[in-house]
Motif scaffolding. Structure first.
Motif, short mmCIF file in Angstrom:
data_model
loop_
_atom_site.label_atom_id
_atom_site.label_comp_id
_atom_site.label_asym_id
_atom_site.label_seq_id
_atom_site.Cartn_x
_atom_site.Cartn_y
_atom_site.Cartn_z
N GLU A 41 0.84 -1.20 0.00
CA GLU A 41 0.00 0.00 0.00
C GLU A 41 0.87 1.24 0.00
O GLU A 41 1.88 1.31 0.71
N ASP A 42 0.50 2.25 -0.78
CA ASP A 42 1.22 3.52 -0.78
C ASP A 42 0.65 4.43 0.29
O ASP A 42 -0.57 4.64 0.36
N ILE A 43 1.53 4.99 1.13
CA ILE A 43 1.12 5.89 2.19
C ILE A 43 1.97 7.16 2.14
O ILE A 43 3.11 7.13 1.68
N PRO A 44 1.42 8.28 2.63
CA PRO A 44 2.23 9.51 2.69
C PRO A 44 3.27 9.40 3.81
O PRO A 44 3.03 8.76 4.83
N ILE A 45 4.41 10.02 3.61
CA ILE A 45 5.48 10.02 4.61
C ILE A 45 6.08 11.42 4.69
O ILE A 45 6.34 12.06 3.66
N ALA A 46 6.23 11.92 5.91
CA ALA A 46 6.81 13.25 6.13
C ALA A 46 8.16 13.08 6.83
O ALA A 46 8.29 12.30 7.76
N PHE A 47 9.16 13.82 6.37
CA PHE A 47 10.49 13.66 6.94
C PHE A 47 11.37 14.88 6.64
O PHE A 47 11.06 15.68 5.76
N ASP A 48 12.46 14.97 7.39
CA ASP A 48 13.47 16.01 7.19
C ASP A 48 14.83 15.42 6.87
O ASP A 48 15.69 16.11 6.32
N SER A 49 15.05 14.16 7.26
CA SER A 49 16.36 13.53 7.11
C SER A 49 16.19 12.10 6.61
O SER A 49 15.22 11.42 6.97
N ILE A 50 17.14 11.64 5.81
CA ILE A 50 17.17 10.27 5.29
C ILE A 50 18.24 9.49 6.05
O ILE A 50 19.36 9.97 6.21
N CYS A 51 17.89 8.30 6.49
CA CYS A 51 18.84 7.45 7.23
C CYS A 51 19.12 6.17 6.46
O CYS A 51 18.21 5.55 5.91
N PHE A 52 20.40 5.78 6.43
CA PHE A 52 20.77 4.41 6.09
C PHE A 52 21.77 3.94 7.13
O PHE A 52 22.41 4.74 7.82
#
Length: 266
Positions: free
Chosen positions: A214-225
């Protein structure tokens, strides 16, 4: 496009003595990121490793973050430990203090705190611990950004008190329908191109596909790996190249969360 610039963070310094977790030396990952979450001794890390990581991160102008975890070297901080909220907050403060001294030694200062592993997930769900931690940080380090999942208990506590928070998007973790990360046993190294496409889509469209499709909205400021994900170096390099190819800049956290004005740059 939702994001023209993003912070990229990675968990580093996660070894102990002669032992290292992950196949890639931290020195190779540092040039790929803008913020470093440095293990502070409870789940991983030791004084010499902390000093080394801080020194090189500072030299490259990378934001310094403390990465406190449960007191669990054997389990790498991935096991839940039943402890009172005040005990856990004291453990976090102890670890913050340790890394702060190494930052000062090399002319830097802490930018943020990001909890590790099971403690991160505990703070995401436990209102009492999340609230006490934020209330304590408001007194001792009101300037310290807290990395967290959007909509989590820790994020809600930070927003309620006005404490600066940074919402994360996990490149190398799966998502459930509620927008929380879920853990599945990793059999093989993930495809770096697939992860890069996932990151670019999140930046451009603000969407992610869950484990249920399922596609859901996502809010963020930083990307982590994560440095311990198999193939971390290829993942970091591919994500960075893909972001740049799509005109998305990897920027210091302060430029992402609070973009500087021309007056600030003079």
């Amino acid at each position: 496009m939702l994001h023209q610039a993003v912070d990229v963070n990675c968990d580093l310094g996660e070894g102990f003595g002669h032992w290292s977790l992950g196949e890639t030396p931290d020195i190779d990952l540092l040039p790929l990121i803008s913020s470093a979450n440095i293990a502070t001794g409870f789940h991983a890390g030791d004084p010499t490793r902390m000093d080394y990581t801080v020194q090189h991160a500072t030299r490259l102008g990378i934001g310094l973050g403390a990465h406190p975890g449960y007191r669990d070297l054997v389990g790498f901080g991935r096991r839940f430990l039943d402890a009172r909220a005040d005990e856990l907050v004291n453990d976090v403060l102890y670890q913050l203090g340790a890394l702060s001294e190494f930052a000062g030694r090399h002319g830097g200062s802490l930018q943020h705190v990001k909890l590790h592993g099971a403690l991160y997930m505990h703070a995401a769900a436990d209102e009492d611990f999340a609230t006490l931690l934020i209330d304590t940080l408001r007194r001792v380090r009101p300037d310290l950004y807290v990395y967290c999942m959007a909509g989590s208990a820790l994020h809600r506590a930070a927003e309620a008190s006005g404490h600066p928070a940074v919402r994360e998007f996990y490149a190398d973790r799966d998502y459930g329908r509620d927008g929380s990360i879920v853990f599945r046993r990793q059999i093989a190294a993930p495809d770096p191109l697939a992860l890069a496409d996932k990151v670019v889509r999140a930046c451009r469209d603000g969407m992610v596909t869950t484990v249920d499709g399922e596609d859901i909205p996502i809010a963020f400021d930083s990307i982590c790996f994560h440095s311990d994900t198999p193939g971390a170096l290829a993942i970091g390099r591919t994500i960075r190249a893909s972001l740049q190819r799509h005109g998305i800049r990897i920027a210091p956290l302060m430029d992402v969360v609070h973009p500087r004005t021309p007056e600030d740059k003079e």
